[in-house]
Scaffold this motif. Structure first.
Motif, mmCIF file in Angstrom:
data_model
loop_
_atom_site.group_PDB
_atom_site.id
_atom_site.type_symbol
_atom_site.label_atom_id
_atom_site.label_comp_id
_atom_site.label_asym_id
_atom_site.label_seq_id
_atom_site.Cartn_x
_atom_site.Cartn_y
_atom_site.Cartn_z
ATOM 1 N N PHE A 16 40.980 -16.411 53.295
ATOM 2 C CA PHE A 16 41.190 -16.492 51.847
ATOM 3 C C PHE A 16 42.372 -17.400 51.522
ATOM 4 C CE2 PHE A 16 43.390 -14.445 48.118
ATOM 5 C CZ PHE A 16 42.557 -15.001 47.162
ATOM 6 N N VAL A 20 42.497 -20.895 49.302
ATOM 7 C CA VAL A 20 43.331 -21.117 48.117
ATOM 8 C C VAL A 20 44.181 -22.370 48.299
ATOM 9 C CG1 VAL A 20 45.211 -20.189 46.729
ATOM 10 C CG2 VAL A 20 43.349 -18.704 47.446
ATOM 11 N N THR A 23 42.134 -25.363 47.793
ATOM 12 C CA THR A 23 41.848 -25.589 46.371
ATOM 13 C C THR A 23 43.027 -26.295 45.705
ATOM 14 O OG1 THR A 23 40.582 -23.551 46.391
ATOM 15 C CG2 THR A 23 41.112 -24.477 44.237
ATOM 16 N N VAL A 27 43.088 -30.013 43.817
ATOM 17 C CA VAL A 27 43.560 -30.308 42.467
ATOM 18 C C VAL A 27 44.678 -31.347 42.505
ATOM 19 C CG1 VAL A 27 44.690 -29.329 40.455
ATOM 20 C CG2 VAL A 27 42.871 -28.063 41.580
ATOM 21 N N LYS A 31 44.486 -34.993 40.762
ATOM 22 C CA LYS A 31 45.235 -35.228 39.533
ATOM 23 C C LYS A 31 46.420 -36.178 39.720
ATOM 24 C CE LYS A 31 42.700 -33.290 36.833
ATOM 25 N NZ LYS A 31 42.098 -34.040 35.747
ATOM 26 N N TRP B 68 40.149 -28.787 33.396
ATOM 27 C CA TRP B 68 40.194 -28.508 34.836
ATOM 28 C C TRP B 68 40.994 -27.260 35.150
ATOM 29 C CZ3 TRP B 68 44.776 -28.308 37.556
ATOM 30 C CH2 TRP B 68 45.897 -28.879 36.950
ATOM 31 N N ALA B 72 39.846 -24.530 37.736
ATOM 32 C CA ALA B 72 40.642 -24.142 38.897
ATOM 33 C C ALA B 72 40.864 -22.634 38.908
ATOM 34 C CB ALA B 72 41.979 -24.875 38.881
ATOM 35 N N THR B 75 37.837 -21.008 40.109
ATOM 36 C CA THR B 75 37.660 -21.199 41.550
ATOM 37 C C THR B 75 38.428 -20.136 42.317
ATOM 38 O OG1 THR B 75 37.547 -23.554 41.107
ATOM 39 C CG2 THR B 75 37.804 -22.897 43.397
ATOM 40 N N ILE B 76 39.703 -19.929 41.913
ATOM 41 C CA ILE B 76 40.519 -18.931 42.609
ATOM 42 C C ILE B 76 39.910 -17.536 42.438
ATOM 43 C CG2 ILE B 76 42.825 -17.895 42.755
ATOM 44 C CD1 ILE B 76 42.917 -20.742 43.621
#
Lengths: 94, 216, 539
Positions: A16, A20, A23, A27, A31, B68, B72, B75-76
């Motif tokens: 997990f 995270v 992820t 991002v 960005k 976004w 996001a 997603t979490i």
């Protein structure tokens, strides 16, 4: 039931946290790092990696049979086929 | 079952020789069904990539129309739900129905949170005339005409994914009822594992949808 | 004789006082809620034969209209609707579910020594999916019908005012039936084989059902999503296939044929399995090239996913894609030819007995060879541009689907009728039907090859008078064909009602279903059989 692997809590937790972190990386790179076209490629590489992590440790194919792995892999292979051949047509039209 | 008594499976169904054989058959059936799910979403992904190559500008504009941060967050939320689901499978394999019950409750809660966020996203888009059909679409809201095509893919893919979340909530409710009845044991946990596989596939699809829709 | 038969044959004599799967429980409700694969198979037989009769009546109406060059009794719009219903019913309700759902359900688990399929309740759910989907699709007749042809091509299908949404949704539900059946069969074959039944000892019918099941599971979801997109396009107007919005209608064809080309193998591969069984049994000879036949089924499964674009040569597809698809299409001919040669080699020096199933099987060999070879013409890019959308395509398609799949299906129904019903069919009636079907079929469809190559376009209610002769001949043939199938169905019903009692193994077959009584008991075997050799070990 014998012969079936129980995934311990600790492994699930590490999986997990890994997801995270990945992820967050997705991002941040999307960005704040401008790679142009290559941004999507990078995002897809990370997403594929994440999906593999889910498949191996959550589902958990790592401890499963080759038959079930084959089922998963073959569906991905056939989807790629659909995409590649359709794309060949759409991008070679006069 | 309704008497509240423990009603556990110890014998396989008549056409199986052993519980292990029945379990493996059930699991393989779920895997094959997951393959069909991947094929179905895969066709949509193929369409998405083909049109993205064709209309790159529209895709860039479309991505910028989505928030976004909400993506996001969701997603979490889904990753957390996948974690608790995996843990619920671990618990039920160890015969601990109480712990599994708690974990499935968290998973279900995450599913609801996901859908609530999606509801606000959808209603915002519809409000701004960004739903590509039913006469809602407002051509002035976008610069590139083909952005409508992007929004089509957005609504079809996340919509179909949302339907899968809703079906998942239904499956969770079914699991919760059976976990409460203490029906599962070390020898019989096929249903928990099957729902788990389904939930992880739903998560995997979102793992791809998030960057493709929100971070383009 | 075969090793398979030496095992446990003592179990199978009349030791259970005439109790079998048919008379164990009674009443309509016990059938509608049954989870026994044999009863579900029988329910499929009834429903699919009923659909076949309905689709056949539509076909007869079409042929009657085409007897004259001018309008006889149908307007062009009605003609389009009747044509669409004929195609949709025959494809989605008869041939796709046909052999796997009826005979696969009944025979396959017994052939591998299993008591049932892996998921009996899911099996029943598949039947209900078929019924509900079919009901939705047929009900559309009362909501304006549908006139798109069975392929539902965009942009016409997203714009026509007819009830496309209903039919497409019906096809979507029937798709679930197909997916669930395939899934069930794959797991059954992987997990429920009896002791000693290795993959390489499975009868070839099981191999072909297995290959079909893989196709059903992998290809059908793509059809599902394509049809859903079409529904979304019609209800919401989203525009994925709408060129005005930058969408690509040809993409619909790509997605559609990604399913529908494998789907023609979903229709024909199980027929191959039936032919392997019948030819081996009625030649009383070991099948020639067991491994080659088994693996060619899997090769066809794989190759069928690579050739869908040969349906799209004139749709605006690029020449590069057309060339690739032509080359790949030629490859499919290889495993198919391997099967044909092996069947012919099995016949060589066999003790051939010309019973009804065998006549159907031999018809299949002739008709399917013609259908397959003309398929190669059509698969060649350059030739197809001349022949596309003519009666040549119609004839090719019917040679493969009707002359191939349906003829084999009837052969299989006659072959396993003694096992399914426990009664013998009337051999004379059966033979008459088989011969009439063969003659009628050729009279109907051979002229269509000729008029197609002369340029007669398909899907028109009226035509130029120069084609009259061919059309009249074709219509006359359709009556002979209808008579043949009518007699076949009558013979099957007559057998089920008042046929003579069938022995355990009337045809001296060697696969496991012939080692148990006719009809079988509820659990198929009293004890799980043990297998120690290959099937078809005659000599």
């Amino acid at each position: 039931m014998s012969g079936h692997h129980v995934v311990p809590f600790k492994t699930n937790l590490i999986t997990f946290i890994t997801l995270v972190v990945l992820t967050v990386i997705t991002v941040l790179t999307a960005k704040y790092v401008d790679l142009g076209e290559f941004n999507l490629t990078l995002a897809m590489v990370i997403a594929t990696f994440k999906a593999t992590v889910v498949a191996l440790w959550f589902m958990p194919l790592k401890y499963d049979t080759w038959m079930n792995r084959t089922i998963m892999l073959s569906s991905i292979a056939f989807v790629s086929l659909l995409f590649v051949i359709s794309a060949v047509d759409l991008f070679t039209r006069a | 079952m309704s008497t509240g008594k423990v009603d556990r499976r110890v014998e396989p169904s008549h056409h199986f020789d052993s519980m292990i054989q029945e379990h493996e058959a059930g699991k393989q059936g779920v895997w094959l069904f997951m393959a069909t799910e991947l094929m179905m979403f895969g066709a949509l992904f193929a369409g998405y990539f083909i049109y993205r190559m064709k209309y790159y500008d529209a895709w860039v504009e479309g991505g910028s129309l989505l928030d976004w941060k909400l993506g996001a967050f969701n997603t979490i939320v889904l990753l957390l739900s996948s974690f608790t689901m995996a843990q619920a499978v671990t618990d039920s394999m160890q015969g601990n129905n109480k712990k599994a019950f708690r974990n499935v409750v968290i998973t279900t809660a995450c599913a609801f949170i996901f859908m609530i966020v999606k509801y606000f996203e959808y209603s915002g888009k519809i409000h701004h005339g960004l739903f590509p059909g039913l006469g809602v679409w407002n051509p002035e809201a976008v610069e590139v005409a083909e952005t409508k095509l992007f929004m089509t893919f957005y609504f079809v893919m996340t919509g179909l994914h949302g339907i899968h979340i809703l079906i998942g909530i239904g499956l969770m409710a079914w699991l919760l009822k059976r976990l409460k009845n203490d029906e599962f044991s070390k020898d019989y946990y096929t249903s928990v594992e099957g729902v788990g596989l389904y939930w992880h596939i739903v998560d995997i699809i979102w793992i791809f949808l998030f960057p493709l829709m929100y971070l383009i | 004789m075969a090793d398979t038969k030496t095992v446990d044959s003592a179990q199978s004599h009349d030791s259970h006082d005439g109790v079998n799967y048919l008379n164990e429980t009674s009443g309509l409700w016990s059938w509608l809620t049954t989870v026994d694969h044999k009863r579900i198979g029988v329910m499929y037989i009834y429903t699919i034969i009923a659909f076949f009769i309905v689709g056949g009546l539509f076909a007869l109406a079409l042929r009657l209209e085409l007897m004259t060059a001018e309008k006889l009794f149908m307007t062009a719009d009605v003609y389009n609707q009747v044509m669409t219903f004929h195609g949709s019913i025959m494809v989605f309700m008869v041939i796709v579910p046909g052999v796997p759902a009826m005979l696969g359900n009944f025979i396959m688990p017994i052939m591998i020594g299993a008591k049932d399929v892996a998921f009996p309740k899911l099996n029943l759910a598949s039947w209900y999916c078929l019924i509900i989907g079919a009901a939705i699709a047929v009900a559309s007749l009362f909501f304006g019908g549908v006139d798109t042809g069975w392929t539902f091509y965009t942009p016409y299908s997203s714009q026509t005012a007819t009830a496309v949404t209903m039919v497409v949704f019906g096809a979507f539900v029937m798709g679930f039936s197909s997916i669930l059946t395939g899934l069930n069969f794959i797991v059954t074959i992987h997990k429920l084989r009896c002791e000693g039944m290795t993959m390489m000892r499975m009868p070839l019918f099981v191999w072909s059902v297995y290959a079909t099941a893989i196709l059903q599971v992998i290809a059908t979801p793509v059809l599902g999503i394509t049809l859903l997109l079409l529904v979304a396009e019609r209800i919401f107007g989203v525009g994925i296939f709408d060129p005005n919005l930058g969408g690509d209608p040809v993409l619909f064809q790509h997605f559609f044929w990604f399913y529908s080309h494998p789907a023609v193998y979903i229709m024909i591969v199980p027929a191959f399995g039936i032919i392997s069984e019948i030819i081996s049994t009625f030649s009383q000879k070991t099948i020639f090239g067991y491994k080659a036949i088994a693996f060619s089924s899997l090769a066809i499964t794989f190759l069928s996913f690579l050739v869908w674009g040969h349906h799209m040569f004139v749709s605006g597809q690029s020449p590069v894609a057309g060339t690739i698809f032509t080359i790949l299409t030629m490859l499919v001919g290889v495993p198919t030819a391997i099967k044909l040669f092996n069947w012919v080699a099995t016949l060589y020096k066999g003790q051939i007995s010309l019973t009804t199933p065998m006549i159907y099987a031999l018809s299949f060999l002739c008709l399917f060879t013609i259908g397959g070879l003309t398929g190669l013409f059509l698969g060649a890019f350059a030739v197809d541009i001349h022949l596309h959308d003519t009666y040549f395509v119609v004839a090719h398609f019917h040679y493969v689907m009707l002359g191939g799949a349906i003829v084999a299906m009837f052969g299989g129904l006659f072959y396993w009728m003694p096992k399914i019903s426990g009664k013998m069919y009337d051999e004379f009636l059966g033979k008459v039907s088989a011969v009439l079907v063969f003659v009628g079929f050729n009279v109907t469809f051979l002229p269509q090859f000729i008029m197609g190559s002369l340029g007669m376009p398909r899907r028109y209610a009226t035509y130029d008078g120069i084609y009259s002769g061919y059309h009249v001949l074709s219509t006359l043939g359709s009556w002979i064909l209808a008579l043949g199938f009518g007699i076949a169905i009558y013979a099957l019903i007559k057998a089920a009602i008042k046929g003579e009692k069938a022995p355990q193994d009337p045809f001296n077959g060697t696969t496991l279903e012939w080692t148990i009584p006719s009809p079988p008991i509820h659990t198929n075997f009293e004890q799980s059989p043990k297998v120690s050799g290959r099937p078809y070990e005659y000599r």
